[in-house]
Write a protein that holds these residues in place. Structure first.
Motif, PDB file in Angstrom:
ATOM      1  N   SER A 330       3.974  92.930 -14.297  1.00 56.67           N
ATOM      2  CA  SER A 330       5.229  93.371 -14.874  1.00 56.67           C
ATOM      3  C   SER A 330       5.208  94.867 -15.113  1.00 56.67           C
ATOM      4  O   SER A 330       4.348  95.382 -15.825  1.00 56.67           O
ATOM      5  CB  SER A 330       5.502  92.651 -16.200  1.00 56.67           C
ATOM      6  OG  SER A 330       6.717  93.108 -16.764  1.00 56.67           O
ATOM      7  N   TRP A 346      12.716  79.188 -17.928  1.00 60.51           N
ATOM      8  CA  TRP A 346      12.848  80.260 -16.959  1.00 60.51           C
ATOM      9  C   TRP A 346      13.205  79.681 -15.595  1.00 60.51           C
ATOM     10  O   TRP A 346      12.693  78.639 -15.184  1.00 60.51           O
ATOM     11  CB  TRP A 346      11.535  81.022 -16.920  1.00 60.51           C
ATOM     12  CG  TRP A 346      11.561  82.329 -16.239  1.00 60.51           C
ATOM     13  CD1 TRP A 346      12.634  83.129 -16.000  1.00 60.51           C
ATOM     14  CD2 TRP A 346      10.427  82.994 -15.690  1.00 60.51           C
ATOM     15  NE1 TRP A 346      12.246  84.269 -15.339  1.00 60.51           N
ATOM     16  CE2 TRP A 346      10.894  84.208 -15.138  1.00 60.51           C
ATOM     17  CE3 TRP A 346       9.082  82.696 -15.630  1.00 60.51           C
ATOM     18  CZ2 TRP A 346      10.052  85.115 -14.517  1.00 60.51           C
ATOM     19  CZ3 TRP A 346       8.238  83.593 -15.017  1.00 60.51           C
ATOM     20  CH2 TRP A 346       8.711  84.788 -14.476  1.00 60.51           C
ATOM     21  N   ARG A 360      19.566  82.544  -9.316  1.00 65.29           N
ATOM     22  CA  ARG A 360      19.754  83.690 -10.201  1.00 65.29           C
ATOM     23  C   ARG A 360      19.861  83.231 -11.651  1.00 65.29           C
ATOM     24  O   ARG A 360      20.341  82.142 -11.934  1.00 65.29           O
ATOM     25  CB  ARG A 360      21.008  84.470  -9.812  1.00 65.29           C
ATOM     26  CG  ARG A 360      20.979  85.054  -8.413  1.00 65.29           C
ATOM     27  CD  ARG A 360      22.234  85.879  -8.126  1.00 65.29           C
ATOM     28  NE  ARG A 360      23.452  85.067  -8.142  1.00 65.29           N
ATOM     29  CZ  ARG A 360      24.683  85.571  -8.027  1.00 65.29           C
ATOM     30  NH1 ARG A 360      24.853  86.884  -7.901  1.00 65.29           N
ATOM     31  NH2 ARG A 360      25.738  84.784  -8.046  1.00 65.29           N
ATOM     32  N   TYR A 371      17.501  90.407 -18.996  1.00 66.49           N
ATOM     33  CA  TYR A 371      16.971  90.546 -17.645  1.00 66.49           C
ATOM     34  C   TYR A 371      17.843  89.816 -16.630  1.00 66.49           C
ATOM     35  O   TYR A 371      18.509  88.817 -16.948  1.00 66.49           O
ATOM     36  CB  TYR A 371      15.556  89.964 -17.561  1.00 66.49           C
ATOM     37  CG  TYR A 371      14.539  90.659 -18.429  1.00 66.49           C
ATOM     38  CD1 TYR A 371      13.819  91.758 -17.963  1.00 66.49           C
ATOM     39  CD2 TYR A 371      14.308  90.224 -19.731  1.00 66.49           C
ATOM     40  CE1 TYR A 371      12.892  92.396 -18.755  1.00 66.49           C
ATOM     41  CE2 TYR A 371      13.380  90.863 -20.536  1.00 66.49           C
ATOM     42  CZ  TYR A 371      12.671  91.949 -20.043  1.00 66.49           C
ATOM     43  OH  TYR A 371      11.762  92.582 -20.844  1.00 66.49           O
ATOM     44  N   CYS A 373      17.037  87.718 -13.446  1.00 62.87           N
ATOM     45  CA  CYS A 373      15.878  87.041 -12.862  1.00 62.87           C
ATOM     46  C   CYS A 373      16.268  86.357 -11.560  1.00 62.87           C
ATOM     47  O   CYS A 373      17.343  85.755 -11.454  1.00 62.87           O
ATOM     48  CB  CYS A 373      15.319  85.990 -13.828  1.00 62.87           C
ATOM     49  SG  CYS A 373      14.894  86.614 -15.463  1.00 62.87           S
ATOM     50  N   ALA A 375      14.644  83.789  -8.416  1.00 67.81           N
ATOM     51  CA  ALA A 375      13.538  82.880  -8.096  1.00 67.81           C
ATOM     52  C   ALA A 375      13.809  82.186  -6.774  1.00 67.81           C
ATOM     53  O   ALA A 375      14.970  81.965  -6.382  1.00 67.81           O
ATOM     54  CB  ALA A 375      13.348  81.846  -9.202  1.00 67.81           C
ATOM     55  N   GLY A 395       9.013  84.553  -8.716  1.00 70.98           N
ATOM     56  CA  GLY A 395      10.048  85.104  -9.577  1.00 70.98           C
ATOM     57  C   GLY A 395      10.019  86.623  -9.520  1.00 70.98           C
ATOM     58  O   GLY A 395       8.949  87.231  -9.499  1.00 70.98           O
ATOM     59  N   GLY A 397      12.298  90.074 -11.147  1.00 66.71           N
ATOM     60  CA  GLY A 397      13.383  90.426 -12.050  1.00 66.71           C
ATOM     61  C   GLY A 397      13.252  91.818 -12.613  1.00 66.71           C
ATOM     62  O   GLY A 397      12.212  92.471 -12.487  1.00 66.71           O
TER      63      GLY A 397
END
Length: 463
Positions: A330, A346, A360, A371, A373, A375, A395, A397
């Protein structure tokens, strides 16, 4: 959301020592008094806007380098470690953790190392019967975790290796150049159906790649081998600086650095950075343009942290079907749990339910940061009917302030607070009171149990 004052005493002191000037001369060039500089270097006062601008103008410092990067990572890691029941309920406040990470980063890392050793000791004791009588029963640091932390605290960007890969890619068409370099080193390349993903025999100079792998994977593996053959000195020098505690950790890190070279050669920094902005970070377009996989592109986006030419700060994670994090990084304020899986709310977990499609999500963490995100599931076929297929979800983001620069942000109601789903990091350190997916109570909050009442959870978390 309140704006957090920015303390960067360590970075300020590092900058002064790097340019080799006294505190008095440094203060004069910044246009501040000596006592004021001393207070900022010791984190007794935050950096002012004027000082930040002076650092950029006088010393060419990339303002992004003053971000809380390492400190925030350490704060997140310490907070998770302190959620261990061994520490009881007396958890230091966040202000103390931030001071420790900013003023004493070496001590903070030592604490994290000590806690990691403690956890491994507990795991050893839990399987003591199996370990008795074996030489390997002594407690050792996990080489995988050591290497993971190395890349984590390097911001997942290794400048020397990245630039070497970019120089290699500038020599001409990538695959032609790669094959020519292998030939120049006396390496014969063969692609066969029954071969493992990559196999190299140094004695015969024979490199075999699997015909069952995708073209992007074969290209990546070829570049990996070229890194080992032609950039060995650079990789070893980088490993020397890392000072790993075991040969196993060093060997794992060498593989990681060779992989880094391969990804950076496949997607050279400057060209990839420009292309990402042009197509608004469309992963599929980038994969087609650079002959890479979706996962390779997503991972590369998370490494665009070159000083003076940084891309959007992304987080990147890969999880398996059990929810275990197998890769994580991150460059944002969001930090992943060091132990256990990711938050079940998540969207990365929902990617398995919609194969071949991007999912999304607008999400908000307990600290109030929002955020965007993205995936998607990732399949890695074995190349034959009986070979197992590995399945993951990735993932990617960034903070929602960058959503307009991503094609995936189009049509999302980013201005509506109700559109953001609440997610966390780890149940033990998540402060959300009414999470229907909570697995254990938060360690930092008391709970109330009423045998005559039962809601979603068998307890309540008083305010």
């Amino acid at each position: 959301m309140a704006v957090r004052k920015h303390y960067a005493g360590v970075k300020l002191r590092e900058t002064r020592l790097r340019v080799g000037v006294t505190q008095k001369a440094f203060a004069d060039r910044l246009g501040i008094s000596l006592p004021y500089l001393s207070q900022m270097e010791n984190n007794h006062r935050p950096l002012s806007t004027g000082v930040v601008l002076a650092l950029a103008q006088e010393f060419g410092l990339d303002v992004a380098e003053l971000s809380s990067g390492d400190s925030e990572r350490m704060v997140s890691d310490m907070r998770e470690a302190l959620a261990d029941p061994v520490f009881g309920a007396d958890i230091p406040p966040m202000g103390d953790l931030r001071l420790a990470a900013s003023n004493a980063p070496t001590l903070a890392r030592a604490f994290l190392e000590l806690h990691r050793a403690y956890r491994q000791g507990q795991e050893r004791l839990a399987s003591l019967d199996d370990a008795l009588g074996r030489d390997s029963a002594r407690i050792q640091p996990s080489p995988w975790e050591e290497v993971r932390d190395f890349f984590h605290y390097c911001d997942n960007y290794i400048d020397a290796v990245d630039r070497a890969a970019e120089h290699f890619a500038s020599r001409g068409p990538l695959e032609e150049t790669a094959r020519a370099v292998l030939a120049d080193h006396g390496v014969a390349l063969e692609i066969t159906p029954d071969a493992p993903l990559r196999s190299f025999d140094p004695a015969s100079g024979h490199l075999t790649l699997s015909a069952g792998a995708s073209p992007a994977t074969r290209r990546f593996q070829m570049l990996h081998q070229i890194a080992l053959l032609t950039r060995g000195d650079l990789l070893e020098a980088t490993l020397d600086l890392a000072r790993f505690k075991s040969d196993v950790a060093r060997d794992i890190a060498k593989i990681g650095l060779a992989n880094y070279f391969a990804g950076a050669a496949l997607m050279p920094y400057g060209a990839f950075h420009d292309a990402a902005r042009e197509v608004r970070h469309d992963l599929e377009q980038l994969a087609g343009r650079f002959g890479a996989s979706i996962e390779q592109v997503a991972h590369r986006l998370s490494t665009l942290q070159r000083p003076g030419a940084k891309g959007i700060p992304f987080f990147f994670v890969r999880v398996d079907q059990a929810g275990t994090i197998t890769k994580r990084h991150s460059a944002t304020r969001l930090q992943f749990a060091r132990y256990g899986g990711a938050c079940p709310l998540w969207n990365v977990h929902r990617a398995f339910e919609t194969p071949g499609r991007f999912v999304r999500q607008l999400a908000e963490t307990p600290d109030g940061v929002r955020y965007l995100c993205l995936a998607r599931d990732v399949l890695k076929p074995g190349g034959s009917f009986r070979a197992p297929t590995r399945r993951y979800a990735i993932g990617l983001g960034c903070e929602v302030s960058h959503a307009g620069r991503l094609v995936y942000g189009d049509d999302l109601d980013t201005g509506n607070a109700q559109a953001f789903e609440p997610i966390g990091i780890s149940c033990r350190i998540c402060e959300r009171e009414h999470c229907h997916q909570r697995s254990v109570p938060p360690i930092e909050r008391p709970i109330t149990v009423d045998p005559h009442k039962r809601g979603t959870l068998p307890y309540t978390i008083p305010r």
